[in-house]
Write a protein that holds these residues in place. Structure first.
Motif, PDB file in Angstrom:
ATOM      1  N   THR A 179      15.121  19.731 157.505  1.00  0.00           N
ATOM      2  CA  THR A 179      13.906  19.259 156.839  1.00  0.00           C
ATOM      3  C   THR A 179      14.042  17.798 156.442  1.00  0.00           C
ATOM      4  O   THR A 179      15.145  17.281 156.308  1.00  0.00           O
ATOM      5  CB  THR A 179      13.575  20.120 155.603  1.00  0.00           C
ATOM      6  OG1 THR A 179      12.258  19.797 155.147  1.00  0.00           O
ATOM      7  CG2 THR A 179      14.559  19.879 154.471  1.00  0.00           C
ATOM      8  N   THR A 180      12.903  17.133 156.299  1.00  0.00           N
ATOM      9  CA  THR A 180      12.873  15.770 155.783  1.00  0.00           C
ATOM     10  C   THR A 180      12.479  15.809 154.312  1.00  0.00           C
ATOM     11  O   THR A 180      11.586  16.568 153.919  1.00  0.00           O
ATOM     12  CB  THR A 180      11.882  14.878 156.550  1.00  0.00           C
ATOM     13  OG1 THR A 180      10.557  15.411 156.407  1.00  0.00           O
ATOM     14  CG2 THR A 180      12.241  14.813 158.031  1.00  0.00           C
ATOM     15  N   ALA A 181      13.172  15.006 153.506  1.00  0.00           N
ATOM     16  CA  ALA A 181      12.897  14.922 152.073  1.00  0.00           C
ATOM     17  C   ALA A 181      13.579  13.671 151.529  1.00  0.00           C
ATOM     18  O   ALA A 181      14.527  13.157 152.131  1.00  0.00           O
ATOM     19  CB  ALA A 181      13.425  16.159 151.343  1.00  0.00           C
ATOM     20  N   ARG A 182      13.098  13.208 150.389  1.00  0.00           N
ATOM     21  CA  ARG A 182      13.783  12.096 149.724  1.00  0.00           C
ATOM     22  C   ARG A 182      15.205  12.522 149.377  1.00  0.00           C
ATOM     23  O   ARG A 182      15.462  13.698 149.111  1.00  0.00           O
ATOM     24  CB  ARG A 182      13.044  11.713 148.441  1.00  0.00           C
ATOM     25  CG  ARG A 182      11.645  11.178 148.653  1.00  0.00           C
ATOM     26  CD  ARG A 182      10.951  10.955 147.316  1.00  0.00           C
ATOM     27  NE  ARG A 182       9.536  10.689 147.502  1.00  0.00           N
ATOM     28  CZ  ARG A 182       9.026   9.463 147.675  1.00  0.00           C
ATOM     29  NH1 ARG A 182       9.829   8.416 147.680  1.00  0.00           N
ATOM     30  NH2 ARG A 182       7.728   9.303 147.847  1.00  0.00           N
ATOM     31  N   ALA A 183      16.111  11.554 149.324  1.00  0.00           N
ATOM     32  CA  ALA A 183      17.510  11.860 149.019  1.00  0.00           C
ATOM     33  C   ALA A 183      17.642  12.614 147.701  1.00  0.00           C
ATOM     34  O   ALA A 183      18.476  13.534 147.578  1.00  0.00           O
ATOM     35  CB  ALA A 183      18.327  10.575 148.975  1.00  0.00           C
ATOM     36  N   THR A 184      16.799  12.293 146.726  1.00  0.00           N
ATOM     37  CA  THR A 184      16.872  12.960 145.422  1.00  0.00           C
ATOM     38  C   THR A 184      16.450  14.431 145.494  1.00  0.00           C
ATOM     39  O   THR A 184      16.701  15.186 144.566  1.00  0.00           O
ATOM     40  CB  THR A 184      15.982  12.240 144.405  1.00  0.00           C
ATOM     41  OG1 THR A 184      14.665  12.071 144.966  1.00  0.00           O
ATOM     42  CG2 THR A 184      16.541  10.875 144.050  1.00  0.00           C
ATOM     43  N   ASP A 185      15.821  14.823 146.609  1.00  0.00           N
ATOM     44  CA  ASP A 185      15.390  16.213 146.775  1.00  0.00           C
ATOM     45  C   ASP A 185      16.305  17.011 147.706  1.00  0.00           C
ATOM     46  O   ASP A 185      16.041  18.182 147.973  1.00  0.00           O
ATOM     47  CB  ASP A 185      13.957  16.269 147.335  1.00  0.00           C
ATOM     48  CG  ASP A 185      12.916  15.896 146.294  1.00  0.00           C
ATOM     49  OD1 ASP A 185      13.158  16.166 145.103  1.00  0.00           O
ATOM     50  OD2 ASP A 185      11.873  15.335 146.674  1.00  0.00           O
ATOM     51  N   HIS A 186      17.380  16.407 148.210  1.00  0.00           N
ATOM     52  CA  HIS A 186      18.203  17.105 149.200  1.00  0.00           C
ATOM     53  C   HIS A 186      18.875  18.352 148.625  1.00  0.00           C
ATOM     54  O   HIS A 186      18.874  19.406 149.270  1.00  0.00           O
ATOM     55  CB  HIS A 186      19.235  16.154 149.813  1.00  0.00           C
ATOM     56  CG  HIS A 186      18.639  15.248 150.849  1.00  0.00           C
ATOM     57  ND1 HIS A 186      19.389  14.495 151.724  1.00  0.00           N
ATOM     58  CD2 HIS A 186      17.343  14.971 151.155  1.00  0.00           C
ATOM     59  CE1 HIS A 186      18.586  13.807 152.521  1.00  0.00           C
ATOM     60  NE2 HIS A 186      17.342  14.067 152.175  1.00  0.00           N
ATOM     61  N   ALA A 187      19.441  18.247 147.428  1.00  0.00           N
ATOM     62  CA  ALA A 187      20.064  19.430 146.829  1.00  0.00           C
ATOM     63  C   ALA A 187      19.016  20.519 146.598  1.00  0.00           C
ATOM     64  O   ALA A 187      19.283  21.715 146.813  1.00  0.00           O
ATOM     65  CB  ALA A 187      20.750  19.061 145.514  1.00  0.00           C
ATOM     66  N   PHE A 188      17.818  20.096 146.207  1.00  0.00           N
ATOM     67  CA  PHE A 188      16.734  21.055 145.968  1.00  0.00           C
ATOM     68  C   PHE A 188      16.331  21.785 147.246  1.00  0.00           C
ATOM     69  O   PHE A 188      16.259  23.023 147.262  1.00  0.00           O
ATOM     70  CB  PHE A 188      15.538  20.309 145.362  1.00  0.00           C
ATOM     71  CG  PHE A 188      14.264  21.099 145.337  1.00  0.00           C
ATOM     72  CD1 PHE A 188      14.144  22.248 144.572  1.00  0.00           C
ATOM     73  CD2 PHE A 188      13.168  20.681 146.084  1.00  0.00           C
ATOM     74  CE1 PHE A 188      12.960  22.979 144.547  1.00  0.00           C
ATOM     75  CE2 PHE A 188      11.980  21.395 146.055  1.00  0.00           C
ATOM     76  CZ  PHE A 188      11.883  22.547 145.290  1.00  0.00           C
ATOM     77  N   VAL A 189      16.089  21.057 148.340  1.00  0.00           N
ATOM     78  CA  VAL A 189      15.652  21.734 149.570  1.00  0.00           C
ATOM     79  C   VAL A 189      16.776  22.603 150.140  1.00  0.00           C
ATOM     80  O   VAL A 189      16.524  23.659 150.726  1.00  0.00           O
ATOM     81  CB  VAL A 189      15.112  20.757 150.641  1.00  0.00           C
ATOM     82  CG1 VAL A 189      13.827  20.098 150.142  1.00  0.00           C
ATOM     83  CG2 VAL A 189      16.130  19.715 151.056  1.00  0.00           C
ATOM     84  N   ARG A 190      18.036  22.197 149.929  1.00  0.00           N
ATOM     85  CA  ARG A 190      19.153  23.051 150.361  1.00  0.00           C
ATOM     86  C   ARG A 190      19.193  24.332 149.536  1.00  0.00           C
ATOM     87  O   ARG A 190      19.524  25.406 150.052  1.00  0.00           O
ATOM     88  CB  ARG A 190      20.476  22.301 150.254  1.00  0.00           C
ATOM     89  CG  ARG A 190      20.672  21.216 151.315  1.00  0.00           C
ATOM     90  CD  ARG A 190      22.003  20.484 151.124  1.00  0.00           C
ATOM     91  NE  ARG A 190      22.138  19.355 152.039  1.00  0.00           N
ATOM     92  CZ  ARG A 190      22.591  19.452 153.295  1.00  0.00           C
ATOM     93  NH1 ARG A 190      22.925  20.645 153.785  1.00  0.00           N
ATOM     94  NH2 ARG A 190      22.698  18.376 154.059  1.00  0.00           N
TER      95      ARG A 190
END
Length: 343
Positions: A179-190
Motif C-alpha cells: 500500500t501507499t501511505a505517508r511515512a507517518t502512517d506506515h506502522a498504522f497500515v502495517r
C-alpha cells in the motif's frame, strides 16, 4: 389519524461549500409494503457526499436534498409485506444512491432488499463507517478483480476511509498487500495487515513495487486516488493484471502500456444490496475486518465533517469521518484547532 411525524435533517439547500447545509424539520416519509423505517444512530461522510454538495452531480440531485450514504440504526416500523426484519432490529445499509432521501437525518425509510443486520460486535458509529466503503471494496475485489489467495495487490491510499477497509478485506481473502501511505502512517497500515508500505511523498511507487516484487509486478491495482494512476498502473502490473478504480477520470489518459500486459480495467460506482453487507458482516464478526474511525462529529456539524474529509490539510486523519446522529460525540484527529474540539 395522527399528525404526520417530523424529524430533523441536515438539508442541502444549494450546491457549494461546506456551509451549504441547514438543519430543518422535515416530514418522516411513509413506509411502503416492502420498506422499513429506521431510527438512524450514526452515519458517515464519503467523498461522494462532498462531490454531490459542491455540484458534481447536479442533474441527479434535485434541491433541496437530504444526502448521505451510510445508515446504522434501529428499525422502528416495518411495512406490511416485510418478514425479514422486526421492530427493534439493529441494521445497517447504504441508501439508494441518487434514489431519494439520504442519511443526514434522524430517520430513514429504505427498501428492504438494501438492508442488512448490523454486525453484533460493532458500534453504530463503526457500522455506519462500513456500509458504502465496505460494499465498494467488496464489489471491487470479489466481483470485479476476483482477487485470489496468494495474489499481490497494490492499494493506493491505505490510510484513507476506503483504504483501511481494503487492506483488511484483501488480507482476509489471502492476498499479499502493498500500500501507499505517508511515512507517518506506515506502522498504522502495517497494523491493519499491509505487508509492505510505500511512502508516496518521497518514493516513486512504480520503482518501489518493482523492487518489492523483484520485477514480477502485482496482480491487482486498487485506485482510490485518481490522477495519473490509470496511466501508470500498467507499469506495475504482472501479465493479465487488473486495475480497479473508484475515481472518475477528468482527463483522457493514454493506456497503451496496458495492452502489452493483457490488463483489464474496472470502474466501480457501487450498487448496494444485502448480499455484500452479509459478506462483510461475516468478516467483521470473525474479527478479520474492523472499521477505522478517524473523527466523529454530531449531525449539526456535518459541514465541518465535509471540510475535514475534503481538505484534511494538517490533520492526521486515518479512516472514516463518522457522524453521531443521536448524541453529541466530538472526536477530532491530531492537528485540529482548539476551537473545533469544543463539544
Amino acid at each position: 389519524m395522527k399528525m404526520k411525524d417530523s424529524m430533523k435533517a441536515m438539508v442541502l439547500s444549494r450546491f457549494g461549500g461546506a456551509d451549504a447545509f441547514e438543519m430543518r424539520d422535515v416530514l418522516v416519509p411513509d413506509v411502503g409494503p416492502r420498506q422499513v423505517r429506521v431510527r438512524i444512530h450514526a452515519t458517515a461522510v464519503n467523498p461522494l457526499d462532498y462531490q454531490i454538495r459542491r455540484g458534481d452531480y447536479v442533474d441527479h440531485v434535485p434541491l433541496p436534498a437530504i444526502i448521505g450514504h451510510d445508515v446504522s440504526g434501529v428499525i422502528e416500523e416495518v411495512g406490511s409485506h416485510v418478514t425479514e426484519f422486526a421492530v427493534g432490529d439493529e441494521v445497517y445499509y447504504t441508501p439508494r444512491i441518487f434514489g431519494g432521501a439520504g442519511s443526514y437525518a434522524e430517520q430513514h425509510v429504505a427498501d428492504v432488499e438494501l438492508v442488512g443486520l448490523k454486525p453484533t460486535n460493532l458500534t453504530h458509529l463503526e457500522a455506519a463507517s462500513l456500509t458504502l466503503a465496505g460494499g465498494t471494496v467488496w464489489e471491487a475485489f470479489v466481483t470485479r478483480a476476483q482477487l485470489a489467495v496468494g495474489e499481490t495487490i497494490l492499494i493506493h491510499g491505505g490510510a484513507g476511509g476506503v483504504g483501511t477497509l481494503a487492506i483488511q478485506v484483501a488480507k482476509a481473502i489471502g492476498a499479499r498487500v502493498i500500500t501507499t501511505a505517508r511515512a507517518t502512517d506506515h506502522a498504522f497500515v502495517r497494523s491493519l495487515g499491509a505487508d509492505e508500505a510505500i511512502d508516496f511523498m518521497t518514493d516513486d511507487y512504480v520503482e518501489a513495487v518493482a523492487t518489492i516484487t523483484r520485477g514480477r509486478g502485482v496482480n491487482v491495482v486498487f485506485d482510490t486516488i485518481g490522477g495519473d494512476t490509470l496511466a501508470r498502473s500498467p507499469l506495475v502490473l504482472a501479465d493479465a493484471g487488473r486495475v480497479v478504480s473508484l475515481v472518475d477520470i477528468a482527463q483522457p489518459q493514454n493506456l497503451i502500456e496496458a495492452w502489452g500486459r493483457n490488463a483489464s480495467y474496472h470502474f466501480v460506482f457501487t450498487r448496494q444490496n444485502r448480499g455484500k453487507l452479509d459478506a462483510l458482516t461475516a468478516l467483521v464478526e470473525r474479527g478479520q475486518v474492523k472499521p477505522v474511525i478517524g473523527a466523529v462529529l454530531p449531525l449539526a456539524r456535518i459541514g465541518e465533517a465535509h471540510a475535514l474529509l475534503e481538505n484534511p490539510g494538517p490533520y492526521a486523519l486515518r479512516g472514516k469521518v463518522a457522524i453521531d446522529v443521536v448524541g453529541q460525540t466530538v472526536s477530532l484527529p491530531a492537528g485540529s484547532t482548539p476551537s473545533a474540539t469544543v463539544a
